[in-house]
Design an enzyme around this catalytic site. Structure first.
Site, PDB file in Angstrom:
ATOM      1  N   ASP A 184       0.826  -1.212   0.000  1.00 50.57           N
ATOM      2  CA  ASP A 184       0.000   0.000   0.000  1.00 50.57           C
ATOM      3  C   ASP A 184       0.855   1.255   0.000  1.00 50.57           C
ATOM      4  O   ASP A 184       1.877   1.324   0.697  1.00 50.57           O
ATOM      5  CB  ASP A 184      -0.914   0.028   1.230  1.00 50.57           C
ATOM      6  CG  ASP A 184      -1.845  -1.176   1.287  1.00 50.57           C
ATOM      7  OD1 ASP A 184      -2.071  -1.779   0.215  1.00 50.57           O
ATOM      8  OD2 ASP A 184      -2.329  -1.509   2.378  1.00 50.57           O
ATOM      9  N   LYS A 190      -7.189  11.142  10.163  1.00 55.85           N
ATOM     10  CA  LYS A 190      -6.717  10.371   9.007  1.00 55.85           C
ATOM     11  C   LYS A 190      -7.513  10.661   7.740  1.00 55.85           C
ATOM     12  O   LYS A 190      -6.940  10.944   6.685  1.00 55.85           O
ATOM     13  CB  LYS A 190      -6.759   8.868   9.318  1.00 55.85           C
ATOM     14  CG  LYS A 190      -6.280   8.016   8.143  1.00 55.85           C
ATOM     15  CD  LYS A 190      -6.270   6.538   8.480  1.00 55.85           C
ATOM     16  CE  LYS A 190      -5.802   5.733   7.264  1.00 55.85           C
ATOM     17  NZ  LYS A 190      -5.768   4.280   7.545  1.00 55.85           N
ATOM     18  N   ASP A 234      -4.268   2.669  -4.968  1.00 54.38           N
ATOM     19  CA  ASP A 234      -2.954   2.873  -4.353  1.00 54.38           C
ATOM     20  C   ASP A 234      -2.514   1.644  -3.572  1.00 54.38           C
ATOM     21  O   ASP A 234      -1.658   1.733  -2.695  1.00 54.38           O
ATOM     22  CB  ASP A 234      -2.978   4.088  -3.425  1.00 54.38           C
ATOM     23  CG  ASP A 234      -3.965   3.925  -2.282  1.00 54.38           C
ATOM     24  OD1 ASP A 234      -4.790   2.998  -2.338  1.00 54.38           O
ATOM     25  OD2 ASP A 234      -3.909   4.724  -1.327  1.00 54.38           O
TER      26      ASP A 234
END
Length: 977
Positions: free
Chosen positions: A678, A753, A910
């Site tokens: 990742d 986040k 991603d």
């Protein structure tokens, strides 16, 4: 006849022989017989070996010998060479007239034998390969026939199923054994079919039919009835903003589109049936065209079709013009109206015989009020199809009977060759999800095929990855789901109770109404989640016994790749990712075993994923007993895996690691598990590469480090520092002081986040506020809604300020992109650009135009893309869209390179996946492709394209670039990890 002995020639022994004639048979004698023979022959004793060692190979000596004498001749370690073979033959044959000579194992004979054996083995291997290839082709043809049948006969099979159920009900009274939803659909089928048939046979004028029910007679009534029921139930299951309902315009267009797609296939089949029926004897097959033969074969047996490409071309050449949304909506509305008039439900309650049964409509057409515009007296309404609560309850329990289009394919998808050439064999497949944007469609269609070749190859690579269902994980999921869910991230199958009113106090009543509203909203969300889970599980159940399946991929308008199947895919939740695995297994190897352990630790998360690799390996070693227990006894053991952030993926890794550790050779154990690598806040990684800013590059792991840099923790620390500073200020002079005190000890990585992650994609202050508000709600430390709202506002401002301090270069690039978009949009032009792989992108943000049509159900206002751009949307959306197009390019470049290297590859924007044994190789490739991508003058090319397209406009200068060396990415172990 004597027995056979063996002989190993001395390295120093050499044979000199004459070429021997054919057609001789030889026999082997014992040593004693050989001794007697040597004494009675004229051969010298030294010509024979001391120890006889006879091979299996036999050699002829002479073809003009009348008698037969058997003599065994061999070499000895002390013997340099044999006498001339012709002399031996002559000497023996003159003494013993009924004997032959046998020659023992010269090297050239062994060579001949081994060469013959090798040739024979190659022939056998070749035959085996041919058989394997024949079997492979046979199985592929069988799967292809199944796939074609699934795409073309789905509705037909559903109709036949309903007819069969009706027959069984009449004969065996099976209704009580049917699932609830199946009972409902079966009860609606015949009345709806009759209503549609009546509508088709009605003597209405052409004008009336065109106005209210165009193409109503284009399909058999039974097939049309099935389409209406299943499409509407599917839309209700997909959920949405409204409770127990779906907007009329959405349902009508969806039903109209489904009918149109089926009409194309149906008409094609009917036409070929007529061709076959009206063929005369004089019309032999030789007189028919190739196309007609293919059509006739296709109708005769869909299963036996082998010329799918030609058939699709024929279908396309004979297809009429598209109906258009107006016609689709009119037909859909009329069919919806017929359904509301014929579909009923009956509550499952005991009623006395003298009381009429409580039967009520399953669906109602009602109007709801849209949000009022302040200061305006006009009230806007919109129509919805509202379903009875009993229907919702039935759908909630099971969706096994629902037909889901665009399921994963049993054979690899068609390779992409154009905008509508690729993907599924017969179902309509489009390269890009344009959502009706004609400008984007035209842009893609007008691009030369050569320019799009890399994009096509990447989508073909993603679509060629073969998947299968992990049956052990599916079994665990089914057990939890049958038990009511509510663990391992599965939604609770029970609704939250609606609070009761226990007081007449006005304030208490007000609070009670608010709690009721909140409970109903929660239950609506739970219902939507339960439907989603059932849809995923229904696909998994259908595919669990398949050897493998494939996901055709296409693009969104920015160039990001997505599976065309929407439910059970690897872009979805932990549930889906845990259930899915590669169909092909590969041995772990030493590096693969290491990566499997790292992968398991990263899935467990809880901060473990931010440790260095050695620490993650140590974590796994310290929990070996927990891992083995989880694998062996997932539901009745200590259930350690349930504490993971991604529990089902963690359990799959536990099972795979357990298999390896139990093996005497762990490195040879086969693994089907996809191992993830990742990106670290991937959007910021792309901005750091564009701006070459060293500090930002280090913050997002473009630079090598001893452990992963965690940008989310860094921002959380900055936010916490600011809040603690504000909390000691005087509340009289600084109103934020009280809010800061309220948030002390609530700021952590999770709180910020999502905002950090989406900041590079253009998150607004309002978006950041809502994200932080949801996290604070989860903590449950602030009960008052108003206080929660103001605290979220304050925390959002602080978080965005901290982001601006740390990522100034990224902000500069974002601002430049937004300013360029504003310049273009101010001229009423959409922002256009071409990705590094040659994909043209057009931002589809235009003011919509309302188009009103009258249907039999209501007046519909269809929205169409207008000609005036939305300047603000064009500006704010361009930076995130541009970066998305770059991360999509990186993923596609990596996919093609992995394919060329022989790797299995799957991508989730991603997050790149491959087998454990291939992670090191994939890591090298993805870093090389990232450096290759950003070694291109991306921003310079973008500015040049803008200047060439709009020479009269003035664009701002390029943002300043830092001194970061992209080559450092190649040595960064945590760039993707």
């Amino acid at each position: 006849m004597a027995s056979t002995a063996s002989y190993s020639p001395s390295p120093t022994s050499q044979w000199r022989t004459q070429k021997l004639p054919k057609r001789f048979n030889f026999y082997v004698i014992h040593n004693q017989e050989f001794g007697k023979l040597s004494q009675s022959s004229s051969l010298p004793t030294s010509s024979f070996p001391k120890t006889l060692k006879l091979p299996v190979i036999q050699m002829p000596i002479n073809n003009n010998i009348q008698s037969q004498t058997t003599v065994c001749v061999s070499t000895d370690e002390n013997l340099e060479e044999l006498v001339n073979l012709q002399k031996i033959a002559n000497g023996v044959l003159t003494k013993e007239s009924n004997k032959r000579v046998f020659i023992q194992d010269p090297p050239w004979v062994s060579s001949l034998f081994m060469n013959s054996l090798f040739v024979r083995a190659k022939q056998v291997q070749g035959v085996r390969r041919e058989f394997r290839e024949i079997e492979r082709r046979r199985r592929y043809a069988m799967l292809r026939r199944r796939q074609i049948k699934a795409e073309t006969e789905a509705w037909e099979q559903m109709v036949e199923e309903y007819r069969e159920l009706e027959r069984e009900m009449c004969e065996k009274k099976l209704a009580p054994n049917l699932p609830y939803v199946k009972k409902l659909l079966l009860g609606w089928f015949e009345p709806l079919r009759q209503a549609i048939e009546k509508e088709q046979n009605a003597e209405t004028t052409v004008k009336h039919r065109a106005a209210f029910a165009p193409h109503i007679d284009s399909l058999p009534a039974d097939k049309m009835a099935v389409i209406v029921m299943h499409k509407l139930m599917g839309l209700l299951m997909m959920g949405g903003k409204e409770e127990r309902c779906v907007q009329v315009v959405q349902a009508a267009v969806q039903i109209g589109m489904a009918v149109e797609n089926e009409v194309r296939i149906h008409n094609f089949l009917e036409k070929t049936k007529k061709l076959q029926k009206h063929m005369t004897g004089a019309q032999s097959q030789e007189d028919m065209s190739r196309e007609t033969m293919i059509l006739r074969k296709r109708v005769k047996s869909l299963i036996k079709r082998n010329r799918v490409v030609e058939v699709r071309k024929l279908m396309k050449s004979e297809e009429p013009e598209s109906w258009g949304r107006d016609t689709q909506a009119k037909l859909g509305c009329r069919l919806l109206e017929l359904l509301t008039e014929t579909a009923y439900v009956q509550p499952p309650v005991d009623q006395s015989a003298d009381t009429p049964p409580d039967i009520r409509p399953a669906f109602r057409h009602v109007f709801r009020i849209a949000t009022r515009d302040p200061g305006k007296s006009i009230v806007k309404k919109y129509g919805v199809i509202e379903c009875d609560p009993l229907v919702v309850a039935g759908v909630d329990r099971t969706v096994k009977q629902m037909m889901i289009p665009y399921v994963p394919m049993l054979v690899p998808p068609k390779k992409w060759r154009g905008y509508d050439k690729g993907g599924y064999l017969f179902l309509p497949s489009y390269l890009m999800r344009t959502h009706g944007s004609r400008r984007q469609q035209d842009a893609v269609r007008s691009v030369p095929t050569k320019q799009m070749q890399q994009v096509y190859e990447a989508l073909d690579t993603l679509g060629s990855t073969k998947w299968r269902v992990n049956k052990r994980i599916l079994s665990v999921v089914e057990s939890i789901w049958a038990g009511g869910g509510n663990i391992a991230g599965l939604v609770d199958r029970k609704d939250v109770p609606i609070p009761e009113l226990h007081s007449d106090d006005i304030m208490e009543v007000k609070k009670w109404k608010w709690r009721v509203r909140k409970s109903k909203k929660i239950n609506q969300e739970l219902h939507s989640q339960r439907c989603d889970t059932e849809l995923k599980l229904s696909v998994a159940r259908k595919l669990k016994d398949e050897e493998g399946f494939y996901y055709p991929h296409n693009l969104d308008f920015r160039g990001r790749a997505y599976p065309m199947h929407p439910h059970l895919n690897h872009l979805s939740s932990d549930l889906c990712r845990g259930i899915l695995e590669f169909a092909e297994g590969r041995p772990l190897g030493k590096s693969g075993l290491r990566w499997l352990k790292i992968h398991l630790a990263s899935l467990y998360a809880g901060g473990i994923e931010k440790l260095c690799y050695d620490a993650r390996l140590a974590f796994v070693e310290n929990h070996i007993d927990d891992i083995l227990d989880s694998a062996n006894n997932p539901l009745n053991g200590n259930r350690w895996w349930l504490n993971a952030e991604d529990p089902f993926q963690c359990l799959a890794a536990c099972i795979n690691l357990s298999e390896a550790l139990k093996s005497s050779s762990p490195h040879t154990v086969f693994s089907h598990l996809p191992i993830h690598q990742d990106g670290s806040c991937n959007g910021l990684q792309h901005y750091a590469a564009l701006g070459r800013d060293s500090m930002e590059a280090a913050a997002v792991n473009l630079v090598a480090g001893d452990k992963p840099a965690d940008v989310y923790t860094e921002i959380a620390l900055r936010v916490d520092h600011i809040i603690r500073g504000d909390s000691i200020k005087d509340p009289a002079t600084d109103p934020n002081a009280l809010l800061a005190k309220l948030l002390i000890d609530q700021v952590d990585r999770k709180l910020v986040k999502q905002t950090v992650m989406t900041s590079v994609y253009g998150v607004t202050y309002v978006g950041a506020r809502e994200q932080i508000k949801r996290r604070l709600e989860e903590k449950g430390l602030i009960d008052d809604d108003r206080l929660l709202f103001t605290a979220s506002c304050y925390a959002a401002k602080v978080t965005l300020a901290a982001l601006g301090e740390l990522f100034q270069a990224a902000r500069g690039t974002m601002t430049w992109l937004g300013d360029c978009a504003k310049v273009i949009a101010s001229e009423n032009q959409p922002v256009r650009w071409t990705t590094p792989l040659g994909l043209p992108v057009v931002q589809p943000y235009f003011k919509t135009q309302r188009h009103v049509i009258r249907t039999s159900l209501q007046v519909l206002a269809l929205q169409r893309e207008g000609d005036t751009v939305e300047v603000r949307k064009q500006r704010t959306a361009f930076p995130p869209n541009f970066v998305h197009s770059l991360d999509g390019s990186h993923m596609m470049m990596t996919a093609v390179a992995c394919r060329d290297a022989g790797l299995q590859f799957a991508g989730v924007h991603d997050s790149f996946w491959t087998h454990a044994c291939d992670v090191d190789q994939m890591n090298r490739i993805l870093r090389e492709k990232f450096v290759e991508l950003y070694s291109m003058p991306i921003l310079e090319d973008l500015l040049e394209s803008f200047q060439n397209s709009y020479p009269a406009l003035t664009f701002p200068p390029l943002p300043k670039r830092g001194d970061f060396d992209l080559v450092e990415v190649l040595e960064s172990p945590y760039f993707f990890n």
